[in-house]
Design an enzyme around this catalytic site. Structure first.
Site, PDB file in Angstrom:
ATOM      1  N   SER A 260      -5.185  20.856   0.363  1.00 49.62           N
ATOM      2  CA  SER A 260      -5.737  21.849  -0.553  1.00 49.62           C
ATOM      3  C   SER A 260      -6.621  22.802   0.233  1.00 49.62           C
ATOM      4  O   SER A 260      -6.864  22.609   1.425  1.00 49.62           O
ATOM      5  CB  SER A 260      -6.521  21.158  -1.663  1.00 49.62           C
ATOM      6  OG  SER A 260      -7.707  20.634  -1.113  1.00 49.62           O
ATOM      7  N   LYS A 261      -7.106  23.798  -0.490  1.00 51.83           N
ATOM      8  CA  LYS A 261      -7.888  24.868   0.154  1.00 51.83           C
ATOM      9  C   LYS A 261      -9.046  24.354   0.992  1.00 51.83           C
ATOM     10  O   LYS A 261      -9.430  24.971   1.976  1.00 51.83           O
ATOM     11  CB  LYS A 261      -8.414  25.823  -0.919  1.00 51.83           C
ATOM     12  CG  LYS A 261      -7.290  26.701  -1.481  1.00 51.83           C
ATOM     13  CD  LYS A 261      -7.657  28.169  -1.427  1.00 51.83           C
ATOM     14  CE  LYS A 261      -6.426  29.042  -1.482  1.00 51.83           C
ATOM     15  NZ  LYS A 261      -6.203  29.701  -2.732  1.00 51.83           N
ATOM     16  N   ARG A 262      -9.625  23.184   0.581  1.00 54.01           N
ATOM     17  CA  ARG A 262     -10.794  22.745   1.359  1.00 54.01           C
ATOM     18  C   ARG A 262     -10.407  22.286   2.754  1.00 54.01           C
ATOM     19  O   ARG A 262     -11.254  22.100   3.621  1.00 54.01           O
ATOM     20  CB  ARG A 262     -11.581  21.680   0.597  1.00 54.01           C
ATOM     21  CG  ARG A 262     -10.936  20.340   0.543  1.00 54.01           C
ATOM     22  CD  ARG A 262     -11.592  19.491  -0.535  1.00 54.01           C
ATOM     23  NE  ARG A 262     -10.664  18.492  -0.994  1.00 54.01           N
ATOM     24  CZ  ARG A 262     -10.653  17.260  -0.536  1.00 54.01           C
ATOM     25  NH1 ARG A 262     -11.508  16.874   0.369  1.00 54.01           N
ATOM     26  NH2 ARG A 262      -9.765  16.397  -0.988  1.00 54.01           N
ATOM     27  N   GLY A 264      -8.306  24.109   4.563  1.00 54.33           N
ATOM     28  CA  GLY A 264      -8.008  25.340   5.302  1.00 54.33           C
ATOM     29  C   GLY A 264      -7.032  26.163   4.481  1.00 54.33           C
ATOM     30  O   GLY A 264      -6.755  25.834   3.320  1.00 54.33           O
TER      31      GLY A 264
END
Ligand code: GLU
Length: 488
Positions: A260-262, A264
């Site tokens: 997920s976005k966390r 990268g």
């Protein structure tokens, strides 16, 4: 009907950006079809009207085009089994569901949202396993149904799942999977807005479009028995299922979880925007869940097509490793010609350098050093403006430089360089090497202070000679004099 030709489909829902997981699904569908001489189809699954995001369809088209996943049939190119957008097929699904109602395999459900919410909260509060809907409308009498229909009470159509027994299916990657039928919800086939659910439409379309291999993420494994019960209800042949392993990201504590976005950037466009090359991204994600038989990592799409086989797909989660992606990207950058590299690098040059410089010369010193294109601005900012720096930078053990001898080196370098009639790599090179010989010091003792004065930095792309050449004579001499004054 081309029933022995392999046909796969990529069936994205246009709900946002292109996650690398979606792109991997598209890639594997393409590779499976093409490695077996089959057709690859694009179908847009837009029946969930609430989740549509404008522009998302264009992202799908652009991405597939950029990475070269050319489909044989699709919304914009047509084909024998179109339309290829589910909303344009809308009228086709309801009669199919009604056919199942007539045969006693599906039923009208008139339950209100409030009722459904209340059964869900009841179930969760008493901790009971919830297989979703409590089948309240499954056994309404024909009379009740007719009167509710004629009163125009909104309804959905649900599939009647078997209450006993179990459903087993074979997945090409995960093997044999069995689910107790009692745990399968009477799923909705047609929603109150008249649109089919994804679960229904994908089965109808895969059948109508003669899809032979259904390839999708492993999050769909648990729904597959439902799909199979639909194939059974219609008496249709089932496709081969190929579920792909989860793509995970590494967490700070060393554990892994769904990418997920966390972790990268996870969108294809975001990665491209950061300076990853489409070819490198595709090459890397091809290996996220598939292992080639030969010991090789760099593959063109054509080579992937030749090498791909379903038995190389793994079921364990594939960890998206940004360092590894960097490695691929660097390999792809090195493999470019200088011309190609210059072309893609110039926009990054222009983002920081406003004056006229020789872009090819600049590209030359970066070509072998850049890993991801977005590193370029930071690496070359000193060409635009000499940064503030401390005279301590002139001191370097390996080059045997001190504040004192740097002063001598810069002074003599300025004197010698001023006299150069032409400003080329060779003339600067010869001038500085001669100087080192004359002063009886090692080359580094001259080069280090010159490079520091020219760039204001200890780490630079290119050495003193390349930097001076790109800066030009006037700017170079100006900077060397600034360096000298810092040492005074
Ligand atoms: N529309 C579904 C999605 O985007 C497709 C799943 C499938 O391949 O069947 O996840």
């Amino acid at each position: 009907m081309p029933n022995n030709k392999v046909r796969t489909r990529y069936a994205p829902s246009p709900t946002g950006f292109m996650h690398v997981g979606n792109l991997r699904t598209a890639l594997y569908e393409y590779l499976i079809a093409k490695s077996m001489g089959g057709d690859f189809i694009l179908r847009i699954e837009d029946t969930d009207r609430e989740r549509l995001v404008s522009g998302a369809i264009d992202i799908i088209y652009n991405t597939l085009k950029t990475v070269g996943l050319k489909y044989d049939e699709g919304p914009d190119i047509g084909g024998e089994y179109g339309p290829y957008v589910q909303s344009e097929r809308k009228d086709l699904y309801k009669p199919m569901a009604e056919k199942l109602v007539k045969e006693g395999k599906a039923y009208y459900c008139f339950c209100t949202k409030e009722r459904l919410n209340s059964i869900h909260s009841e179930k969760s509060s008493n901790g009971e396993f919830s297989s979703g809907y409590d089948r309240h409308c499954r056994d309404l009498s024909q009379e009740e149904i007719d009167s509710l229909l004629s009163a125009k009470v909104p309804y959905v159509i649900r599939q009647k799942m078997p209450l006993k027994g179990s459903t087993t299916f074979e997945d090409a990657v995960y093997g044999s999977i069995t689910v107790e039928n009692s745990e399968i919800e009477d799923q909705i086939l047609i929603k109150a807005d008249g649109y089919p659910t994804y679960n229904f439409a994908n089965v109808i379309d895969d059948h109508d479009m003669h899809i032979t291999h259904v390839v999708r993420g492993c999050e769909y494994l648990s729904s597959t028995p439902k799909y199979n019960l639909l194939y059974d209800a219609f008496g249709w042949e089932k496709p081969i299922y190929i579920h792909l392993p989860l793509i995970a990201g590494k967490n700070a504590d060393g554990t892994i979880s769904k990418l997920s976005k966390r972790h990268g950037a996870t969108g294809f466009e975001d990665l491209v925007g950061m300076g990853y090359l489409p070819g490198a991204i595709v090459n890397y994600i091809a290996l996220l869940g598939w292992c080639p038989k030969e010991n090789k990592e760099i593959f063109t799409l054509k080579e992937l097509t030749n090498a791909f086989s379903i038995d190389g797909i793994s079921k364990s989660p594939a960890v998206f490793d940004y360092d590894k992606l960097n490695w691929f990207n660097a390999e792809y950058i090195r493999a470019m010609s200088l011309e190609e590299f210059t072309q893609i690098a110039v926009p990054y040059f222009k983002s920081v350098i406003k004056k006229e410089l020789d872009w090819t010369k600049l590209a030359e010193i970066l070509h072998q050093r850049v890993t991801v294109l977005n590193q370029i601005p930071e690496m070359i900012g000193f060409f635009e403006e000499l940064p503030e720096y401390d005279s301590d930078l002139f001191i370097n053990k390996k080059s045997k430089t001190t504040v004192e001898n740097s002063k001598v080196m810069l002074n003599s370098a300025i004197e010698a360089l001023e006299k150069l009639p032409e400003w080329t790599h060779d003339s600067i090179h010869n001038c500085l090497i001669d100087l080192a010989q004359r002063l009886e010091v090692k080359n580094g003792t001259v080069m280090w202070p010159v490079r520091i004065a020219a760039s204001g930095m200890t780490v630079t792309p290119g050495g003193a000679i390349e930097i001076l050449e790109i800066l030009g004579k006037t700017e170079s001499l100006k900077r060397l004099n600034i360096g000298l004054s810092k040492l005074a």
